[in-house]
Design an enzyme around this catalytic site. Structure first.
Site, short mmCIF file in Angstrom:
data_model
loop_
_atom_site.label_atom_id
_atom_site.label_comp_id
_atom_site.label_asym_id
_atom_site.label_seq_id
_atom_site.Cartn_x
_atom_site.Cartn_y
_atom_site.Cartn_z
N LYS A 1 43.02 45.46 47.50
CA LYS A 1 44.03 46.53 48.11
C LYS A 1 44.31 47.68 46.78
O LYS A 1 44.36 48.71 47.17
CB LYS A 1 45.37 45.78 48.45
CG LYS A 1 45.41 44.62 49.10
CD LYS A 1 46.71 44.14 49.62
CE LYS A 1 47.40 43.29 48.35
NZ LYS A 1 46.85 42.15 47.78
N ARG B 1 55.91 41.41 51.52
CA ARG B 1 54.77 39.99 51.33
C ARG B 1 55.46 39.05 52.21
O ARG B 1 55.07 37.83 51.95
CB ARG B 1 54.88 39.77 50.08
CG ARG B 1 53.80 39.99 48.90
CD ARG B 1 54.00 39.35 47.67
NE ARG B 1 52.68 39.17 46.85
CZ ARG B 1 52.06 40.04 46.26
NH1 ARG B 1 52.37 41.27 46.24
NH2 ARG B 1 50.98 39.92 45.58
N ARG C 1 48.74 31.29 44.27
CA ARG C 1 49.15 32.69 44.74
C ARG C 1 48.45 32.68 46.34
O ARG C 1 48.77 32.99 47.20
CB ARG C 1 48.56 33.74 44.01
CG ARG C 1 49.25 33.99 42.75
CD ARG C 1 48.69 34.90 41.82
NE ARG C 1 49.09 36.22 42.23
CZ ARG C 1 48.22 37.22 41.92
NH1 ARG C 1 46.99 37.26 41.26
NH2 ARG C 1 48.59 38.48 42.50
N ARG D 1 36.53 38.87 37.46
CA ARG D 1 37.50 39.83 36.94
C ARG D 1 37.81 39.52 35.33
O ARG D 1 38.04 39.97 34.47
CB ARG D 1 38.63 40.00 37.72
CG ARG D 1 39.74 40.99 37.49
CD ARG D 1 40.49 41.45 38.50
NE ARG D 1 41.82 40.83 38.71
CZ ARG D 1 42.49 41.05 40.00
NH1 ARG D 1 42.24 41.95 40.59
NH2 ARG D 1 43.43 40.42 40.01
N ARG E 1 45.27 40.00 32.93
CA ARG E 1 46.84 39.81 33.40
C ARG E 1 47.04 38.45 33.13
O ARG E 1 46.20 37.63 33.34
CB ARG E 1 46.85 40.19 34.83
CG ARG E 1 47.21 41.65 35.26
CD ARG E 1 46.67 41.94 36.51
NE ARG E 1 47.41 41.13 37.47
CZ ARG E 1 47.37 41.26 39.08
NH1 ARG E 1 46.77 42.24 39.34
NH2 ARG E 1 48.14 40.52 39.80
P1 AMP Z 1 50.09 41.69 42.76
O1 AMP Z 1 49.94 42.59 41.58
O2 AMP Z 1 50.46 42.65 43.91
O3 AMP Z 1 49.15 40.90 42.91
O4 AMP Z 1 51.47 41.11 42.37
C1 AMP Z 1 51.63 40.04 41.28
C2 AMP Z 1 52.96 39.28 41.38
O5 AMP Z 1 54.08 40.15 41.46
C3 AMP Z 1 52.93 38.47 42.86
O6 AMP Z 1 52.23 37.16 42.71
C4 AMP Z 1 54.54 37.97 42.81
O7 AMP Z 1 54.88 37.25 41.63
C5 AMP Z 1 55.12 39.40 42.39
N1 AMP Z 1 55.18 40.30 43.48
C6 AMP Z 1 54.70 41.61 43.69
N2 AMP Z 1 54.97 42.21 44.91
C7 AMP Z 1 55.82 41.21 45.55
C8 AMP Z 1 56.68 41.21 46.71
N3 AMP Z 1 56.45 42.21 47.56
N4 AMP Z 1 57.56 40.32 46.81
C9 AMP Z 1 57.50 39.32 46.02
N5 AMP Z 1 56.77 39.08 44.92
C10 AMP Z 1 56.05 40.35 44.63
#
Ligand code: AMP
Length: 193
Positions: A13, A88, A146, A127, A135
């Protein structure tokens, strides 16, 4: 144009959102990046976010809704935005609909980037092997958590948008360029409608 990119962690994404930002001047809004910035700043929000992110869990809906609501009101979103990592949960999707209606905005496309779980595990291993700045939530154990959270809490968004006739799915296991081409075609069709 205002677009949502949906899909599991590691589906690509972020890569596709960056391409859309470069090509169309729409702003990529990654809630994960916003949270990582908060972690880096050492704020109280960052401290809470780090714990939750490292555990592979989700941040509270209200907090994330407020974060996005503030962000889409900024001038750099005037050409449109790409939501990457938000919504989410179905609650977030409902709140987004209300928020957009209140701001007089609409969604032009909701695009699911679909990738099988096994492929995602392979990708994250690559990655980690290739990345210099890993990360802290980039490890196979957290990815599996996740993914479980994705299937339990985020995947129900798909029928939510499908029921409104707004969901389009692309095969995220194709090459990055092929996925980009499919997304471009979807956006071209969305503009025509
Ligand atoms: P991402 O970079 O989108 O994979 O997000 C990394 C982490 O941030 C996720 O595993 C969640 O812990 C938190 N996170 C990101 N976006 C959201 C969201 N819209 N709602 C809740 N937690 C989020």
């Amino acid at each position: 144009m205002n677009v949502i990119l949906l899909g599991p962690p590691g589906a690509g994404k972020g890569t596709q959102a960056q391409r859309l930002q470069e090509r169309h001047g729409m702003k990529q809004l990654s809630t994960g990046e916003m949270l990582r910035a908060a972690v880096a700043s050492g704020s109280e929000l960052g401290r809470q976010a780090k714990e939750i992110m490292d555990a592979g869990q989700l941040m509270p809906d209200d907090l994330m809704v407020e974060m996005i609501s503030d962000r889409i009101a900024q001038p750099d979103c005037a050409q449109g935005f790409i939501l990457d990592g938000f919504p989410r949960t179905v609650r977030q999707a409902e709140a987004l609909d209300e928020m957009l209606a209140a701001k007089g905005l609409r969604l032009h496309a909701v695009i699911e980037v679909r990738v099988d779980d096994e492929v995602l595990v392979d990708r994250i291993e690559t990655r980690i092997a290739e990345s210099q700045t890993v990360r802290s939530d980039d490890n196979v154990q957290t990815l599996k958590k996740r993914l479980a959270v994705y299937h339990a809490q985020t995947a129900p968004i798909l029928p939510y948008y499908a029921g409104k006739g707004r969901l389009v799915t692309v095969d995220g296991m194709k090459s990055i360029d092929q996925v980009s081409d499919e997304i471009e075609a979807i956006l071209t069709a969305a503009v025509a409608n």
